[in-house]
Design an enzyme around this catalytic site. Structure first.
Site, PDB file in Angstrom:
ATOM      1  N   LYS A 299      -7.895   2.231   3.098  1.00 30.48           N
ATOM      2  CA  LYS A 299      -7.771   3.630   3.509  1.00 30.48           C
ATOM      3  C   LYS A 299      -7.318   4.468   2.313  1.00 30.48           C
ATOM      4  CE  LYS A 299      -4.717   2.055   6.328  1.00 30.48           C
ATOM      5  NZ  LYS A 299      -3.559   1.928   7.243  1.00 30.48           N
TER       6      LYS A 299
ATOM      7  N   ASP B 132      -3.018   1.862  12.289  1.00 28.69           N
ATOM      8  CA  ASP B 132      -2.363   1.450  11.067  1.00 28.69           C
ATOM      9  C   ASP B 132      -1.230   0.507  11.494  1.00 28.69           C
ATOM     10  OD1 ASP B 132      -1.262   1.776   8.298  1.00 28.69           O
ATOM     11  OD2 ASP B 132       0.338   2.747   9.426  1.00 28.69           O
TER      12      ASP B 132
ATOM     13  N   ASN C  28      -3.493  -1.324   4.939  1.00 25.25           N
ATOM     14  CA  ASN C  28      -3.669  -1.375   3.486  1.00 25.25           C
ATOM     15  C   ASN C  28      -2.850  -2.495   2.865  1.00 25.25           C
ATOM     16  OD1 ASN C  28      -5.522   0.630   3.263  1.00 25.25           O
ATOM     17  ND2 ASN C  28      -4.180   2.122   2.243  1.00 25.25           N
ATOM     18  N   ASN C  29      -2.092  -3.196   3.671  1.00 21.66           N
ATOM     19  CA  ASN C  29      -1.243  -4.255   3.132  1.00 21.66           C
ATOM     20  C   ASN C  29      -2.088  -5.501   2.849  1.00 21.66           C
ATOM     21  OD1 ASN C  29       0.698  -6.213   2.618  1.00 21.66           O
ATOM     22  ND2 ASN C  29       2.197  -5.183   3.918  1.00 21.66           N
TER      23      ASN C  29
ATOM     24  N   ASP D 187       0.613   6.723  10.179  1.00 20.04           N
ATOM     25  CA  ASP D 187       1.873   7.398   9.838  1.00 20.04           C
ATOM     26  C   ASP D 187       1.819   8.086   8.478  1.00 20.04           C
ATOM     27  OD1 ASP D 187       1.924   4.777   8.491  1.00 20.04           O
ATOM     28  OD2 ASP D 187       3.936   5.392   7.877  1.00 20.04           O
TER      29      ASP D 187
ATOM     30  N   ASP E 195       2.020  -0.859   9.320  1.00 13.97           N
ATOM     31  CA  ASP E 195       3.394  -0.526   8.934  1.00 13.97           C
ATOM     32  C   ASP E 195       3.677   0.954   9.188  1.00 13.97           C
ATOM     33  OD1 ASP E 195       5.616  -2.161   7.608  1.00 13.97           O
ATOM     34  OD2 ASP E 195       5.774  -0.211   6.639  1.00 13.97           O
TER      35      ASP E 195
ATOM     36  N   HIS F 280       5.875   2.138  -1.080  1.00 11.70           N
ATOM     37  CA  HIS F 280       6.182   1.871   0.330  1.00 11.70           C
ATOM     38  C   HIS F 280       7.674   1.876   0.549  1.00 11.70           C
ATOM     39  CE1 HIS F 280       2.037   0.855   0.925  1.00 11.70           C
ATOM     40  NE2 HIS F 280       2.098   0.135  -0.174  1.00 11.70           N
TER      41      HIS F 280
HETATM   42  N1  PLP Z   1       0.856  -2.624   0.920  1.00 10.10           N
HETATM   43  C1  PLP Z   1       2.090  -3.161   0.882  1.00 10.10           C
HETATM   44  C2  PLP Z   1       2.425  -4.115  -0.215  1.00 10.10           C
HETATM   45  C3  PLP Z   1       3.035  -2.834   1.857  1.00 10.10           C
HETATM   46  O1  PLP Z   1       4.263  -3.382   1.812  1.00 10.10           O
HETATM   47  C4  PLP Z   1       2.686  -1.912   2.876  1.00 10.10           C
HETATM   48  C5  PLP Z   1       3.642  -1.533   3.918  1.00 10.10           C
HETATM   49  O2  PLP Z   1       4.731  -2.042   4.035  1.00 10.10           O
HETATM   50  C6  PLP Z   1       1.394  -1.382   2.883  1.00 10.10           C
HETATM   51  C7  PLP Z   1       0.513  -1.756   1.897  1.00 10.10           C
HETATM   52  C8  PLP Z   1       0.956  -0.387   3.910  1.00 10.10           C
HETATM   53  O3  PLP Z   1       0.530  -1.008   5.071  1.00 10.10           O
HETATM   54  P1  PLP Z   1      -0.051  -0.128   6.261  1.00 10.10           P
HETATM   55  O4  PLP Z   1      -1.419   0.346   5.827  1.00 10.10           O
HETATM   56  O5  PLP Z   1      -0.102  -1.094   7.410  1.00 10.10           O
HETATM   57  O6  PLP Z   1       0.912   0.975   6.480  1.00 10.10           O
HETATM   58 CA    CA Z   2       1.384   2.857   7.464  1.00 11.38          CA
END
Ligand code: PLP
Ligand code: CA
Length: 305
Positions: free
Chosen positions: A219, A27, A61-62, A244, A29, A188
């Site tokens: 996810k 993952d 997921n970002n 996380d 963030d 988030h």
């Molecule tokens: N979507 C957005 C808009 C975000 O800002 C974030 C994390 O900062 C995420 C999804 C989650 O990302 P990840 O799946 O990398 O934790």
């Molecule tokens: Ca994350």
């Protein structure tokens, strides 16, 4: 997986775990970085994993950036040689689904920002976005609808508004129009203790307005793993998912048959993992990680010669 043991590992035990896997899915963030700061030791950990012959993939997921922007972010934050092809975002995978699985004929009405629009276009899809609509302002009673729209995709959208919601639920009246969400994330963390609503909260608005349920691409849905597996021939039994957030990353790992590691540098806490573990309800077990580390910085001592 390791049976949802929630086992804290470091040093030799972590070394053994990493040695037993061929591929590692991270993952982003909360694991690799927090906002614009790399997690301490993360660039070195990724480099060492690759040096030890592991294949490394990033599963986020970002949906706000296209793949090439992520590749730039990796290098800006001190990660060397992370290729676009190793980065799987919910926007990229949504576009891949519409093109390769749904084999969409017709247009996509997209609620999302630059990352969503760019990935759809890079996949050769025909995109309709309210942000790019020009012409006179219509009221909610007489806005035009494009008869060629065959799918609605909703993702994180800082310009989400009533007219987008109104159009989307009109398109969704036709049960043949596909309804997809990039990811189900509720919120988030931002800096200074603030949070931002996530795609899941916008999806919930469309679901209520349309009385339909979106198909989730990100996810914890299996599709992101299938997307990587179709390109790189992954074996779940030889893959490790590091995340996380228990409700997305760890559940994703459980859904895909991967061993899971929770890092404590992001959203979820050890106490929450323990609560799921102690819970009576069997479906909560899928939220329990097999292993827990403080940080992927802990991978360093486990990987050094
Ligand atoms: N979507 C957005 C808009 C975000 O800002 C974030 C994390 O900062 C995420 C999804 C989650 O990302 P990840 O799946 O990398 O934790
Ligand atoms: Ca994350």
């Amino acid at each position: 997986g390791g049976g949802g043991g929630c086992r804290r590992v470091r040093g030799p035990e972590l070394r053994e775990l990493l040695a037993s896997k061929r591929d590692v899915l991270f993952d982003c963030d909360g694991v690799i970085w927090n906002g614009e700061a790399a997690v301490a030791g993360a660039p070195e950990a990724v480099r060492l994993l690759k040096q030890r012959g592991k294949r490394v993939f990033f599963v986020t997921n970002n949906c706000t950036r296209p793949r090439c922007n992520y590749a730039h972010k990796f290098s800006r934050l001190g990660f060397s040689g992370v290729a676009e092809e190793e980065i799987f975002s919910s926007a990229y995978c949504s576009a891949a689904y519409l093109r390769d699985v749904a084999q969409l004929r017709g247009k996509v009405f997209a609620i999302g920002g630059h990352g969503v629009l760019q990935e759809l276009r890079d996949a050769g899809l025909d995109v309709v976005s309210e942000d790019e609509a020009d012409g006179p302002d219509f009221s909610i009673y007489d806005f035009p609808l494009d008869p060629e729209v065959r799918a609605v995709l909703v993702g994180f959208d800082e310009k989400f508004n009533f007219i987008k919601l109104a159009k989307a639920c009109c398109y969704l009246r036709d049960s043949e129009v596909l309804f997809l969400a990039t990811d189900p994330d509720p919120w988030h963390p931002l800096r200074g203790g603030r949070i931002t609503p996530g795609s899941g909260s916008l999806t919930a608005a469309l679901e209520t307005a349309s009385s339909r349920k979106a198909m989730v691409i990100g996810k914890p849905s299996r599709f992101m793993f299938e997307c990587i597996a179709s390109q790189f021939d992954l074996d779940p039994a030889q893959s490790l998912m590091v995340g996380d957030r228990l409700e997305t990353d760890i559940l994703f790992g459980a859904n895909c048959g991967l061993s899971t590691v929770l890092t404590l540098t992001g959203v979820s806490t050890l106490e929450q993992a323990q609560e799921y573990k102690d819970s009576e309800s069997p479906e909560k077990k899928d939220f329990v990680p097999d292993y827990v580390v403080d940080s992927i910085g802990d991978f360093l001592e486990a990987l050094e010669e």
